[in-house]
Design a protein around this motif. Structure first.
Motif, PDB file in Angstrom:
ATOM      1  N   SER A 238      -7.139  15.682  17.032  1.00 20.75           N
ATOM      2  CA  SER A 238      -5.758  15.247  17.213  1.00 20.75           C
ATOM      3  C   SER A 238      -5.596  13.788  16.790  1.00 20.75           C
ATOM      4  CB  SER A 238      -5.338  15.403  18.679  1.00 20.75           C
ATOM      5  OG  SER A 238      -6.092  14.521  19.499  1.00 20.75           O
ATOM      6  N   MET A 239      -4.368  13.414  16.511  1.00 21.49           N
ATOM      7  CA  MET A 239      -4.072  12.030  16.140  1.00 21.49           C
ATOM      8  C   MET A 239      -4.288  11.094  17.328  1.00 21.49           C
ATOM      9  SD  MET A 239      -3.449  11.913  12.984  1.00 21.49           S
ATOM     10  CE  MET A 239      -2.883  10.209  12.945  1.00 21.49           C
ATOM     11  N   GLU A 240      -4.087  11.609  18.530  1.00 17.78           N
ATOM     12  CA  GLU A 240      -4.291  10.772  19.713  1.00 17.78           C
ATOM     13  C   GLU A 240      -5.757  10.410  19.878  1.00 17.78           C
ATOM     14  OE1 GLU A 240      -2.974  10.571  24.415  1.00 17.78           O
ATOM     15  OE2 GLU A 240      -2.465  12.306  23.172  1.00 17.78           O
ATOM     16  N   LEU A 242      -7.905  10.293  17.416  1.00 15.63           N
ATOM     17  CA  LEU A 242      -8.190   9.379  16.311  1.00 15.63           C
ATOM     18  C   LEU A 242      -7.738   7.967  16.646  1.00 15.63           C
ATOM     19  CD1 LEU A 242      -9.202   9.139  13.366  1.00 15.63           C
ATOM     20  CD2 LEU A 242      -6.857   9.610  12.632  1.00 15.63           C
ATOM     21  N   HIS A 243      -6.584   7.856  17.286  1.00 18.11           N
ATOM     22  CA  HIS A 243      -6.049   6.542  17.640  1.00 18.11           C
ATOM     23  C   HIS A 243      -6.883   5.879  18.734  1.00 18.11           C
ATOM     24  CE1 HIS A 243      -3.187   3.368  18.530  1.00 18.11           C
ATOM     25  NE2 HIS A 243      -3.161   3.760  19.795  1.00 18.11           N
ATOM     26  N   LYS A 244      -7.276   6.648  19.757  1.00 17.16           N
ATOM     27  CA  LYS A 244      -7.970   6.069  20.908  1.00 17.16           C
ATOM     28  C   LYS A 244      -9.467   5.911  20.691  1.00 17.16           C
ATOM     29  CE  LYS A 244      -4.794   7.532  24.557  1.00 17.16           C
ATOM     30  NZ  LYS A 244      -4.666   8.268  25.840  1.00 17.16           N
ATOM     31  N   HIS A 245     -10.092   6.874  20.007  1.00 17.89           N
ATOM     32  CA  HIS A 245     -11.555   6.887  19.936  1.00 17.89           C
ATOM     33  C   HIS A 245     -12.111   7.058  18.523  1.00 17.89           C
ATOM     34  CE1 HIS A 245     -11.584   7.176  24.310  1.00 17.89           C
ATOM     35  NE2 HIS A 245     -10.744   8.205  24.233  1.00 17.89           N
ATOM     36  N   GLY A 246     -11.248   7.135  17.527  1.00 17.26           N
ATOM     37  CA  GLY A 246     -11.731   7.378  16.164  1.00 17.26           C
ATOM     38  C   GLY A 246     -12.648   6.288  15.654  1.00 17.26           C
ATOM     39  N   ARG A 247     -12.265   5.021  15.870  1.00 17.70           N
ATOM     40  CA  ARG A 247     -13.104   3.913  15.413  1.00 17.70           C
ATOM     41  C   ARG A 247     -14.446   3.903  16.128  1.00 17.70           C
ATOM     42  NH1 ARG A 247     -11.389  -2.293  16.462  1.00 17.70           N
ATOM     43  NH2 ARG A 247     -12.002  -1.633  18.558  1.00 17.70           N
TER      44      ARG A 247
END
Length: 478
Positions: A238-240, A242-247
Motif C-alpha cells: 500500500s501507499m501508506e 510505502l510512506h511510513k516504512h518504505g525508506r
C-alpha cells in the motif's frame, strides 16, 4: 540453537569442498570445476532466499510458533540426506547433494525471520538488543563447531591404518559425516523448542486464570485478539506502508545486501584468499585430509580470534551504544582494514607477513560482527509494525542472501585478482554506511513506540478491558 545449526550447515560445505574435488574429480589440489564449485557454494543460499520470504510471510499469517518446528524438521531430513548422496557418477553425486542442500537452505531461511521476530516480541525494551544479538551470536559458535568437527574427523581418519591404503575412501567418509552431523543440533533444537512452546502455553493459561480472579479484566485467546485490537490494516504494497516504512525497508534490505556480499565472500572463500598469499603451501603435495585439516584449522583460528569476540561485544554494548552507531562503526572499520589488505597485497605474500595478514583478516570479521552483521539482523525485527514484522524481516534477510549469492558468483566466475575483489568489497561497505544513515535508532524504545502502533489503536472500554493473554502478561514489568 537454531542459528547455531544454520551456521554449521551453511559454512561446513566450504571446508569439505576440496575433498569432493579430490574424490570425484581427481584434482591434484582439490579444486572443483567452476560450475560445480559455484553450485555447491550458492545452492543453499538460493534456498535460503526463498525460505526467508516464504516463512517470513507465513509467520505473519499463521503465527510464529505454529510453524516454528517446520523449518527444523526440514533441516534434519536434508542434513541426513546430504550425507547420503550416493552414486557411481560424480555429476549425479553433486546433483543429489545440491538438491538436498537447496531444501536445507529453504529450512534455514525460515529460521531467520521466525527466531528474530519471536525474540524481539518476548524481550523488554532495555535488553531487547542484547537478547536478539545473543541469538545471532550463535552463528559464530556454529561456524566454529563446523571447523572443530572437520578438524577432529580429519585428524582421526588421517591417523588410521586404512588411510594409508585408501586415502580417498576414508576421505569420502569424512565429508559425509560432517554434513550429516548437522542434523544433531537441529534435532535437539526441535525438542527444546517444542518443550518451550508447550511450557509457555501452559503457563500463560494458568497466569491468565489467576489474574482474572483478582483483576477486572476479561482475557481472550490469542486467536481472538485480532478481533479486539483495531488498527489501520494497511498492507505491504500500500501507499501508506510505502510512506511510513518504505525508506526503512529499503535501508535494511540494502545494508543487509552489501554486508552479506562481504561477509559470505570472506567466509566461503577464505581458503582461496589465504591460498593467494601462499598460506597453505602447495596443495598438490598434501594428502586430502592434510589439506582439509589445514583449511579447517585456519578457519577456527580466524573465528576464535575475530568473529566470536565481535559477536560477544555486540551483546554487551548494543543496548548502550545503539544499533546505528555500531553499524556505522563496523562498516567504516571494515573498509579501512580491507583497503589495508588489498593495497599492499603482494607485501602480505612474504612468509614473514602471513601472521600479520591473518590478524588483519580477523579484524575485518571482528568489526563485521561487532557491527553490521549483528545489527542488520536486529533492526528489521524492531522498526516495522507487528502485523508485517516477520514479512519485512524476511524481505530484508532475503536481500542479504541475494548479496551472498552475488558474492559467491563474483569470486567463482569473475576471474579477477584477490586484490581487486577486496577493493570491491570495501566499496560495498561504503554503500552500507550511506544507507545506514536512513535508518532510525531503536535503542531503549518499546516496539510500539518505534512503529507508532500505540497511536493507531483505539481507546479500550473503561469498564472492562479485554486483552489477549500473552499480550497482557508481556506488557507487565515486574
Amino acid at each position: 540453537m537454531g542459528f547455531f545449526t544454520d551456521a554449521y550447515d551453511l559454512f561446513s560445505v566450504s571446508l569439505i569442498a576440496d575433498l569432493l574435488g579430490r574424490i570425484y574429480y581427481h584434482s591434484a589440489d582439490g579444486k572443483l570445476p567452476g560450475n560445480v564449485a559455484g553450485a555447491l557454494s550458492g545452492v543453499a543460499l538460493c534456498g535460503t532466499v526463498l525460505g526467508q520470504l516464504f516463512f517470513g510471510w507465513l509467520g505473519d499469517r499463521m503465527g510464529r510458533k505454529r510453524i516454528y518446528g517446520v523449518t527444523l524438521k526440514l533441516m534434519v531430513v536434508c542434513s541426513l540426506a546430504s550425507g547420503l548422496s550416493f552414486h557411481n557418477k560424480p555429476k549425479c553425486v553433486v546433483a543429489m547433494l545440491c538438491f538436498f542442500r537447496f531444501w536445507l537452505g529453504f529450512g534455514i531461511g525460515g529460521d531467520y525471520p521466525l527466531s528474530a521476530t519471536i525474540m524481539s516480541e518476548y524481550a523488554n525494551k532495555r535488553t531487547r538488543g542484547a537478547f536478539i544479538a545473543a541469538v545471532f551470536a550463535m552463528q559464530g559458535l556454529g561456524n566454529l563447531a563446523a571447523g572443530a568437527v572437520v578438524l577432529v574427523l580429519s585428524a582421526s581418519f588421517k591417523n588410521t591404518a586404512a588411510y594409508d591404503t585408501d586415502q580417498l575412501g576414508q576421505a569420502d567418509y569424512v565429508w559425509r559425516i560432517v554434513l550429516m552431523l548437522g542434523a544433531v543440533p537441529a534435532l535437539l533444537t526441535y525438542y527444546w523448542r517444542m518443550k518451550y512452546t508447550a511450557l509457555i502455553a501452559k503457563n500463560l493459561k494458568l497466569a491468565a486464570s489467576d489474574m482474572a480472579a483478582v483483576l477486572d479484566i476479561d482475557f481472550v485467546s490469542d486467536m481472538d485478539a485480532e478481533a479486539v485490537v483495531k488498527q489501520d490494516e494497511f498492507g505491504l504494497f500500500s501507499m501508506e506502508f510505502l510512506h511510513k516504512h518504505g525508506r526503512q525497508l529499503l535501508g535494511t534490505t540494502v545494508c543487509w545486501f552489501v554486508l552479506d556480499v562481504v561477509f559470505y565472500s570472506l567466509n566461503l572463500f577464505m581458503k582461496d584468499i589465504f591460498s593467494g598469499i601462499g598460506w597453505f603451501g602447495d596443495a598438490a603435495e598434501m594428502s586430502p585430509l592434510e589439506q582439509t585439516y589445514k583449511i579447517a584449522r585456519t578457519q577456527a583460528i580466524i573465528v576464535v580470534g575475530g568473529s566470536l569476540p565481535g559477536y560477544f561485544l555486540t551483546v554487551l554494548f548494543v543496548d548502550r551504544i545503539g544499533r546505528i552507531k555500531i553499524q556505522l562503526m563496523g562498516f567504516t572499520m571494515m573498509t579501512i582494514f580491507m583497503i589495508g589488505l588489498a593495497a599492499p597485497y603482494k607485501f602480505w605474500s612474504k612468509p614473514s607477513m602471513h601472521v600479520g595478514f591473518a590478524i588483519m583478516y580477523a579484524l575485518i570479521l571482528f568489526f563485521a560482527n561487532f557491527g553490521p552483521n549483528s545489527t542488520t539482523f536486529i533492526l528489521p525485527t524492531e522498526i516495522f509494525p507487528t502485523r508485517l514484522r516477520s514479512t519485512c524481516n524476511g524481505i530484508s534477510a532475503a536481500g542479504g542472501k541475494c548479496g551472498a549469492i552475488i558474492g559467491v558468483l563474483w569470486f567463482q566466475y569473475s576471474h579477477t585478482s584477490n586484490r581487486s575483489s577486496l577493493l570491491l568489497l570495501a566499496g560495498c561497505n561504503l554503500i552500507g554506511v550511506m544507507f545506514t544513515l536512513a535508518l532510525p535508532e531503536s535503542k531503549g524504545m518499546s516496539l510500539e513506540d518505534i512503529t507508532g502502533e500505540m497511536e493507531e489503536e483505539s481507546e479500550p472500554p473503561e469498564k472492562s478491558a479485554t486483552v489477549a493473554e500473552a499480550e497482557f502478561i508481556h506488557s507487565v514489568e515486574i
